[in-house]
Design a protein around this motif. Structure first.
Motif, PDB file in Angstrom:
ATOM      1  N   ALA A   1       4.835  10.380  -3.022  1.00 55.04           N
ATOM      2  CA  ALA A   1       3.604  11.020  -2.839  1.00 55.04           C
ATOM      3  C   ALA A   1       4.140  12.524  -2.399  1.00 55.04           C
ATOM      4  O   ALA A   1       3.694  13.587  -2.651  1.00 55.04           O
ATOM      5  N   ARG A   2       5.306  12.586  -1.576  1.00 49.32           N
ATOM      6  CA  ARG A   2       5.763  13.995  -1.154  1.00 49.32           C
ATOM      7  C   ARG A   2       6.358  14.597  -2.408  1.00 49.32           C
ATOM      8  O   ARG A   2       6.308  15.962  -2.438  1.00 49.32           O
TER       9      ARG A   2
ATOM     10  N   HIS B   1      11.908  11.295   3.758  1.00 47.55           N
ATOM     11  CA  HIS B   1      10.429  11.369   4.110  1.00 47.55           C
ATOM     12  C   HIS B   1       9.893   9.781   4.194  1.00 47.55           C
ATOM     13  O   HIS B   1       9.025   9.715   4.987  1.00 47.55           O
ATOM     14  N   GLY B   2      10.276   9.243   3.067  1.00 47.19           N
ATOM     15  CA  GLY B   2       9.804   7.859   2.930  1.00 47.19           C
ATOM     16  C   GLY B   2      10.133   6.989   3.937  1.00 47.19           C
ATOM     17  O   GLY B   2       9.382   6.072   4.319  1.00 47.19           O
ATOM     18  N   GLU B   3      11.301   7.224   4.701  1.00 46.31           N
ATOM     19  CA  GLU B   3      11.679   6.425   5.849  1.00 46.31           C
ATOM     20  C   GLU B   3      10.611   6.300   7.123  1.00 46.31           C
ATOM     21  O   GLU B   3      10.514   5.389   7.759  1.00 46.31           O
ATOM     22  N   THR B   4       9.687   7.536   7.007  1.00 39.60           N
ATOM     23  CA  THR B   4       8.818   7.555   7.822  1.00 39.60           C
ATOM     24  C   THR B   4       7.929   6.189   7.856  1.00 39.60           C
ATOM     25  O   THR B   4       7.233   5.892   8.867  1.00 39.60           O
ATOM     26  N   ALA B   5       7.595   5.607   6.619  1.00 36.66           N
ATOM     27  CA  ALA B   5       6.990   4.526   6.349  1.00 36.66           C
ATOM     28  C   ALA B   5       7.317   3.330   7.307  1.00 36.66           C
ATOM     29  O   ALA B   5       6.757   2.336   7.729  1.00 36.66           O
TER      30      ALA B   5
ATOM     31  N   ARG C   1       1.202  -1.297  -0.064  1.00 40.41           N
ATOM     32  CA  ARG C   1      -0.042  -0.018  -0.016  1.00 40.41           C
ATOM     33  C   ARG C   1       0.977   1.184  -0.136  1.00 40.41           C
ATOM     34  O   ARG C   1       2.062   1.274   0.784  1.00 40.41           O
ATOM     35  N   PRO C   2       0.811   2.146  -0.970  1.00 34.21           N
ATOM     36  CA  PRO C   2       1.688   3.376  -0.965  1.00 34.21           C
ATOM     37  C   PRO C   2       1.874   3.970   0.296  1.00 34.21           C
ATOM     38  O   PRO C   2       3.081   4.673   0.466  1.00 34.21           O
ATOM     39  N   ARG C   3       0.800   4.206   0.918  1.00 35.42           N
ATOM     40  CA  ARG C   3       1.042   4.839   2.347  1.00 35.42           C
ATOM     41  C   ARG C   3       1.823   4.207   3.186  1.00 35.42           C
ATOM     42  O   ARG C   3       2.272   4.687   4.375  1.00 35.42           O
ATOM     43  N   ARG C   4       1.949   2.937   3.206  1.00 35.26           N
ATOM     44  CA  ARG C   4       2.896   2.146   4.078  1.00 35.26           C
ATOM     45  C   ARG C   4       4.464   1.780   3.462  1.00 35.26           C
ATOM     46  O   ARG C   4       5.046   1.174   4.068  1.00 35.26           O
ATOM     47  N   ASN C   5       4.410   2.333   2.272  1.00 32.33           N
ATOM     48  CA  ASN C   5       5.704   1.570   1.649  1.00 32.33           C
ATOM     49  C   ASN C   5       6.464   2.945   1.288  1.00 32.33           C
ATOM     50  O   ASN C   5       6.181   4.100   1.045  1.00 32.33           O
ATOM     51  N   THR C   6       8.027   2.952   1.599  1.00 31.35           N
ATOM     52  CA  THR C   6       9.046   4.004   1.507  1.00 31.35           C
ATOM     53  C   THR C   6       9.074   4.610   0.371  1.00 31.35           C
ATOM     54  O   THR C   6       8.786   5.831   0.097  1.00 31.35           O
ATOM     55  N   VAL C   7       8.574   4.083  -1.008  1.00 30.30           N
ATOM     56  CA  VAL C   7       8.851   4.456  -2.261  1.00 30.30           C
ATOM     57  C   VAL C   7       7.376   5.236  -2.268  1.00 30.30           C
ATOM     58  O   VAL C   7       7.393   6.361  -2.860  1.00 30.30           O
ATOM     59  N   GLY C   8       6.207   4.790  -1.878  1.00 28.44           N
ATOM     60  CA  GLY C   8       4.955   5.399  -1.903  1.00 28.44           C
ATOM     61  C   GLY C   8       5.110   6.618  -1.163  1.00 28.44           C
ATOM     62  O   GLY C   8       4.706   7.753  -1.736  1.00 28.44           O
ATOM     63  N   VAL C   9       5.551   6.688   0.020  1.00 22.89           N
ATOM     64  CA  VAL C   9       5.633   7.769   0.695  1.00 22.89           C
ATOM     65  C   VAL C   9       6.606   8.817   0.351  1.00 22.89           C
ATOM     66  O   VAL C   9       6.264  10.159   0.196  1.00 22.89           O
TER      67      VAL C   9
END
Ligand code: HSE
Length: 309
Positions: free
Chosen positions: A68-69, A126-130, A57-65
């Motif tokens: 998205a930013r 920012h992706g690392e927040t996931a 799920r994009p919101r839970r994946n470092t690539v998605g996060v």
């Protein structure tokens, strides 16, 4: 342009005393992210030998996060599909960061943004927040720039890069233990004593000086004994014995790799055999009742586009 694929390598964060600041890209694993224009919004597909357990799920994946930013600052006229090919990464080797780094490098080219590598770091961080719950920039900076980096998470992020010593090798033992970065970060103290801070500064300076001088033995001595290592050691049964075995097999020093559970030893190739060091570390883990995999690596280059059409 319709499709861009970028590759980024694994990394060893902290190098002991550079918590959330130092990292070295290593060629023990790499991820590839292919971005294809089409569809609506952002969709992800995860495959490859390291894909197990990686959120799609994009919101839970470092690539998605990360994407998205990036897309909120630089909107795309079309939707994007991301195909993530996960290499044989593992906990402590910056696998989630490698994916995020490859994704932002690919997006930069596909969307024709012309952003510098330094400007891409905050998006990937920012992706690392996931995965970690915090936007630390060390792993992603190493994955984007390659070699050894000092990443200062100011605004804007500053990254200083040093060429690693030619004879530097890493011996790695990857214990089969479940340890998320989030959990390893929860084990850290909120405050550290002044004496720990002073020792950390001294050793961090020694690490940078050793890399600048190309002195692998001094680097190995300097990576040991950080506050983060002490706070996390109990999460990795056999850690102390593995470090001791690494030194006895000829390593210059050893520490946790990033947040663990991987353990890394610094090896001077002209002095010891990194494969023998890694095997000795795994043997120590085995005696502690933990199965571990041995790997060896050397510093790796930064993320780059490998296909564009
Ligand atoms: N600097 C981060 C940490 C690295 O130690 O939590 C995580 O891979």
């Amino acid at each position: 342009m319709r499709l861009v694929c970028a590759r980024a390598y694994a990394s060893i964060a902290n190098l002991g005393h550079g918590f959330d600041v130092f990292a070295m890209a290593v060629n023990v694993a790499c991820d590839e992210v292919t971005l294809i224009r089409g569809g609506r919004g952002l969709s992800l597909r995860v495959e490859g030998e390291g894909a197990r357990g990686v959120p799609t799920r994009p919101r839970r994946n470092t690539v998605g996060v990360a994407l998205a930013r990036l897309l909120s600052d630089h909107p795309s006229r079309t939707g994007l599909r991301a195909r993530i090919l996960k290499g044989r990464g593992s906990g402590g080797l910056g696998s989630s960061a490698a994916s995020a780094a490859a994704a932002v490098v690919a997006a930069n080219r596909l969307l024709g943004l012309g952003l510098s590598r330094a400007a891409l770091v905050p998006y990937a961080a920012h992706g690392e927040t996931a995965s970690a719950g915090a936007a630390h920039a060390d792993n992603v900076a190493a994955a984007i720039f390659g070699g050894f980096v000092i990443a200062e998470k100011a605004d804007p992020t500053r990254v200083t890069r040093l060429a690693p010593p030619a004879g530097l090798r890493f011996a790695l033992a990857i214990p089969r233990l479940e340890l998320t970065t989030r959990r390893a970060r929860q084990a850290l103290p909120r405050c550290i004593p002044l004496a720990d801070h002073a020792q950390g500064c001294a050793r961090a300076g020694a690490i940078v000086a050793a890399i600048a001088r190309g002195d692998v033995r001094a680097l190995g001595r300097a990576v040991e004994g950080s506050f983060a290592e002490r706070a996390r050691a109990h999460l990795v049964p056999g850690f102390a014995a593995a470090c001791e075995s690494a030194r006895r097999a000829g390593a210059a020093g050893a520490s946790l790799s990033g947040a663990g559970p991987a353990v890394m030893a610094v090896v001077d190739a002209s002095h010891a055999d990194a494969r023998a060091v890694a095997t000795a570390m795994c043997e120590a883990f085995r005696r502690a009742g933990v199965t571990a995999e041995a790997r060896v690596g050397r510093p790796a280059p930064g993320a780059r586009v490998i296909e564009a059409r």
